[in-house]
Design an enzyme around this catalytic site. Structure first.
Site, PDB file in Angstrom:
ATOM      1  N   LYS A   1      11.971 -21.975  13.333  1.00  0.00           N
ATOM      2  CA  LYS A   1      10.839 -22.056  14.256  1.00  0.00           C
ATOM      3  C   LYS A   1      10.680 -20.733  15.003  1.00  0.00           C
ATOM      4  CE  LYS A   1      13.948 -24.258  17.580  1.00  0.00           C
ATOM      5  NZ  LYS A   1      14.183 -25.398  18.471  1.00  0.00           N
TER       6      LYS A   1
ATOM      7  N   TYR B   1       9.016   2.993  38.693  1.00  0.00           N
ATOM      8  CA  TYR B   1       8.193   2.196  39.593  1.00  0.00           C
ATOM      9  C   TYR B   1       8.970   1.746  40.822  1.00  0.00           C
ATOM     10  CZ  TYR B   1       4.240   1.654  36.388  1.00  0.00           C
ATOM     11  OH  TYR B   1       3.144   1.872  35.595  1.00  0.00           O
TER      12      TYR B   1
END
Length: 382
Positions: A32, A261
């Site tokens: 999956k 940042y």
């Protein structure tokens, strides 16, 4: 561009190792989430060649795509006997029943509504097809409770429900806990309502718990792809995937300057910084940052491998870029174009996951679409 190199031979070796641990049971594969991020078609092709005949996906659409890819494989000794079975673990709705029937998918029925939808869909199509049944054994996620399981057993006994598998799911098999034994007892009791139906219980970690958990079919996931599956498993599992990205620039910043940042990292020394072309848009988690994100004070940030040595992530991981502190590497060892390993044989994926406060499953399934998948059969990654 970030690249994940995938070792086909290691994937097959992991499946065979897991298969050998419980020779009395068949070994399936959870493919999956696009084969845990690596490519479901390629994963299933490799495992089919190794002898795998049972595959598990989450949604019917995943199952249909997988069936299409498996149908295109050339027949060989391990695939010629019968079409592989594809189990769909969730999401049965009236609209998906025709897709199940058309593409020979086996739904896993987890609720009384699922059973009703499947029976009604078969009647409307004037068709017969087998289903699997999920039983609730203590995880409280998906599965029939005891009373509903007894009702399903009555329906099956009357010939109104063709079952090919009864299953449940282990919640804590990778931990030292009594829960697995408690779940085993519950599963045995409920599965006993379906005495002639094959049983499946063991996920990756369950495979390592021994034959009591194996029953007729195991369905490993993360261990196939190189992730740990509980204590003692890592020694047996081969690395399957290596994530790398290129250095784009190397610069020197002075002590006292800020990096990235939010000025999250303040330099205590003159620092050589390698800017690498990978970020959280590629699936390299912002939580792996060296500073400036929640919980960072409780654990160190992640590291990468560059020029054969571990180097720390510096400051915040951004959308497309990650900074590495390469001050302690020889000056000529790091140039633009050099590739850093963010997980792989030299930087275990579980160690990176721990640094990011997550699990290997999330790192693999979160790999972004711009990460190039490169499959190799040329030998081990390392």
């Amino acid at each position: 561009m970030p690249v994940v190199e995938i070792d086909r031979a290691a994937l097959i070796a992991n499946w065979r190792m897991l298969d050998s641990r419980n020779p009395g049971a068949r070994t399936g594969a959870a493919v999956k989430a696009n084969g845990y991020g690596l490519g479901a078609a390629e994963v299933a092709a490799a495992l089919s060649e190794a002898g795998c005949r049972d595959f598990f996906v989450a949604w019917a659409e995943e199952g249909a795509a997988l069936r299409n890819s498996l149908d295109r494989l050339p027949a060989n000794a391990s695939t010629a006997s019968a079409a592989p079975r594809i189990y769909v673990l969730q999401g049965l709705e009236p609209a998906t029943v025709p897709l199940h029937l058309a593409r020979n998918l086996t739904p896993v029925l987890s609720t009384p509504d699922d059973i009703a939808v499947w029976r009604e869909g078969l009647r409307a199509a004037a068709s017969k097809a087998p289903a699997a049944l999920q039983l609730e054994s203590g995880m409280n996620r998906l599965g029939l409770a005891a009373e509903d399981a007894r009702s399903a057993a009555d329906i099956a006994a009357c010939g109104e429900l063709d079952l090919c598998l009864v299953m449940s799911h282990l919640a804590s098999a990778d931990e030292a806990t009594s829960q697995s034994a408690e779940q085993l007892d519950r599963f045995r009791t409920l599965a006993g309502l379906f005495p002639s139906i094959p049983r499946s219980f063991a996920n990756s970690a369950g495979v390592f718990l021994g034959p009591d958990f194996a029953f007729d079919l195991t369905r490993p996931g993360i261990a196939l792809y190189g992730g740990e599956a509980g204590p003692g498993s890592s020694e047996a599992i081969r690395t399957v995937a290596r994530l790398t990205a290129s250095v784009l620039q190397v610069r020197i910043a002075k002590a006292g300057e800020a990096v990235g940042y939010g000025a999250a990292a303040r330099l205590s020394r003159d620092t050589r910084i390698a800017t690498v072309g990978i970020g959280y848009a590629d699936g390299y988690h912002r939580a792996a940052s060296g500073a400036g994100v929640g919980m960072r004070q409780l654990r160190p940030g992640a590291e990468a491998i560059l020029a054969g040595r571990r180097v720390p992530v510096l400051g915040r991981v951004s959308m497309d870029l990650t900074l590495l502190d390469v001050t302690d590497l020889p000056e000529d060892a790091v140039r633009p174009g050099a590739r850093a390993e963010f997980f792989g044989p030299d930087m275990p994926i579980d160690a990176v996951a721990t640094a990011a406060g997550t699990i290997a499953y999330e790192l693999l399934t979160g790999l972004g679409p711009r990460v190039k998948r490169c499959w190799s059969s040329d030998g081990p990654l390392n």
